[in-house]
Design a protein around this motif. Structure first.
Motif, PDB file in Angstrom:
ATOM      1  N   ILE A  19      -3.929   5.949   3.523  1.00 16.10           N
ATOM      2  CA  ILE A  19      -3.425   4.835   2.724  1.00 16.10           C
ATOM      3  C   ILE A  19      -4.340   4.692   1.512  1.00 16.10           C
ATOM      4  CG2 ILE A  19      -3.049   2.335   2.719  1.00 16.10           C
ATOM      5  CD1 ILE A  19      -2.548   2.602   5.784  1.00 16.10           C
ATOM      6  N   ASP A  20      -3.761   4.410   0.337  1.00 18.28           N
ATOM      7  CA  ASP A  20      -4.544   4.342  -0.900  1.00 18.28           C
ATOM      8  C   ASP A  20      -5.762   3.418  -0.793  1.00 18.28           C
ATOM      9  OD1 ASP A  20      -2.899   2.056  -0.863  1.00 18.28           O
ATOM     10  OD2 ASP A  20      -2.120   2.358  -2.888  1.00 18.28           O
ATOM     11  N   TYR A  77       2.350  -2.364   4.171  1.00 18.58           N
ATOM     12  CA  TYR A  77       1.581  -3.501   3.662  1.00 18.58           C
ATOM     13  C   TYR A  77       0.282  -3.679   4.428  1.00 18.58           C
ATOM     14  CZ  TYR A  77       6.023  -4.637   1.511  1.00 18.58           C
ATOM     15  OH  TYR A  77       7.182  -4.564   0.783  1.00 18.58           O
ATOM     16  N   PHE A  78      -0.734  -4.155   3.713  1.00 18.90           N
ATOM     17  CA  PHE A  78      -1.963  -4.654   4.314  1.00 18.90           C
ATOM     18  C   PHE A  78      -1.902  -6.173   4.278  1.00 18.90           C
ATOM     19  CE2 PHE A  78      -5.511  -1.242   3.699  1.00 18.90           C
ATOM     20  CZ  PHE A  78      -5.031  -0.553   4.806  1.00 18.90           C
ATOM     21  N   TYR A  79      -2.432  -6.791   5.322  1.00 20.23           N
ATOM     22  CA  TYR A  79      -2.531  -8.246   5.407  1.00 20.23           C
ATOM     23  C   TYR A  79      -4.003  -8.601   5.606  1.00 20.23           C
ATOM     24  CZ  TYR A  79       2.510  -8.134   5.972  1.00 20.23           C
ATOM     25  OH  TYR A  79       3.852  -7.917   5.761  1.00 20.23           O
ATOM     26  N   VAL A 119       0.846  -1.192   0.000  1.00 14.46           N
ATOM     27  CA  VAL A 119       0.000   0.000   0.000  1.00 14.46           C
ATOM     28  C   VAL A 119       0.880   1.240   0.000  1.00 14.46           C
ATOM     29  CG1 VAL A 119      -1.954  -1.141   1.129  1.00 14.46           C
ATOM     30  CG2 VAL A 119      -0.229  -0.020   2.535  1.00 14.46           C
ATOM     31  N   LYS A 120       0.264   2.368  -0.334  1.00 13.45           N
ATOM     32  CA  LYS A 120       0.996   3.636  -0.379  1.00 13.45           C
ATOM     33  C   LYS A 120       0.218   4.696   0.380  1.00 13.45           C
ATOM     34  CE  LYS A 120       2.800   2.643  -4.943  1.00 13.45           C
ATOM     35  NZ  LYS A 120       2.545   2.804  -6.354  1.00 13.45           N
ATOM     36  N   TRP A 121       0.952   5.545   1.073  1.00 10.48           N
ATOM     37  CA  TRP A 121       0.363   6.705   1.715  1.00 10.48           C
ATOM     38  C   TRP A 121       0.265   7.810   0.677  1.00 10.48           C
ATOM     39  CZ3 TRP A 121      -1.555   7.055   6.603  1.00 10.48           C
ATOM     40  CH2 TRP A 121      -1.256   6.012   7.477  1.00 10.48           C
ATOM     41  N   GLY A 122      -0.796   8.597   0.756  1.00  8.53           N
ATOM     42  CA  GLY A 122      -0.969   9.739  -0.127  1.00  8.53           C
ATOM     43  C   GLY A 122      -1.943  10.722   0.495  1.00  8.53           C
TER      44      GLY A 122
END
Length: 191
Positions: free
Chosen positions: A71-72, A178-180, A33-36
């Protein structure tokens, strides 16, 4: 597109537009995942979309609203942070008898979705014959990964905030964000 839908709430949690890998014997899905910065009224854009090709608007036009750091996947699937689960609550959630009964039924449903000729009894025999035991072992291994770094963990769920709904575990560290997801708490649909 393959969409992963929470079996308890019926809400979408992510799709295969995001790369993922299976871990812990296939029991857990790991998604980068990415922060934005996102605005609540901003249109959701699929991974890899080109804004100028889609609608001719490269700057997104702010409309006066302040963008919030998220998080996206939280933004795109309208996920919310789970405020009621701490480290102790996570351990209890994994071993709760009601959850285990519900998750056993999800296993049976998964088997029957893959093989529609499988009867309830045959599917239950497979689950009780070792599938559930193996899955619980892999969840224990996942918990052993997650618990030591609890200070870097955030937990999310969908907007329904259903206590029975699937939880999504965020881990952010020097290796990445990361997401789990616990795979068998989801069904998939193609769109």
């Amino acid at each position: 597109m393959l969409v992963f839908i929470d079996r308890a709430t019926g809400e979408d949690h992510f799709s295969d537009a995001f790369e993922y890998e299976e871990l812990y014997g296939g029991a857990v899905l790991k998604v980068a995942v990415k922060w934005g910065f996102y605005k609540d009224n901003e249109d959701v854009k699929l991974a890899g979309a080109n804004p100028s090709a889609e609608d001719g608007d490269d700057d997104g036009g702010d409309g006066g609203e302040t963008a919030e750091r998220k998080i996206d996947l939280v933004h795109q699937f309208k996920l919310v942070e789970c405020q009621y689960m701490n480290k102790k609550g996570f351990k209890e959630w994994l071993t709760d008898e009601d959850n285990l009964k519900r998750w056993k039924q999800y296993f049976i449903n998964n088997l029957q979705e893959k093989n529609f000729k499988l009867s309830d009894e045959e599917a239950e025999q497979q689950v009780e014959g070792g599938l559930m035991k193996e899955w619980k072992k892999e969840l224990t291994n996942f918990a052993k990964f997650l618990l030591p770094q609890w200070k870097n963990v955030m937990i999310f769920h969908d907007v329904k905030e259903d206590i029975e709904g699937a939880k999504i575990f965020y881990v952010g560290d020097e290796k990445g964000d990361y997401f789990y997801y616990l795979k068998d708490l989801y069904r998939t649909d193609k769109f």
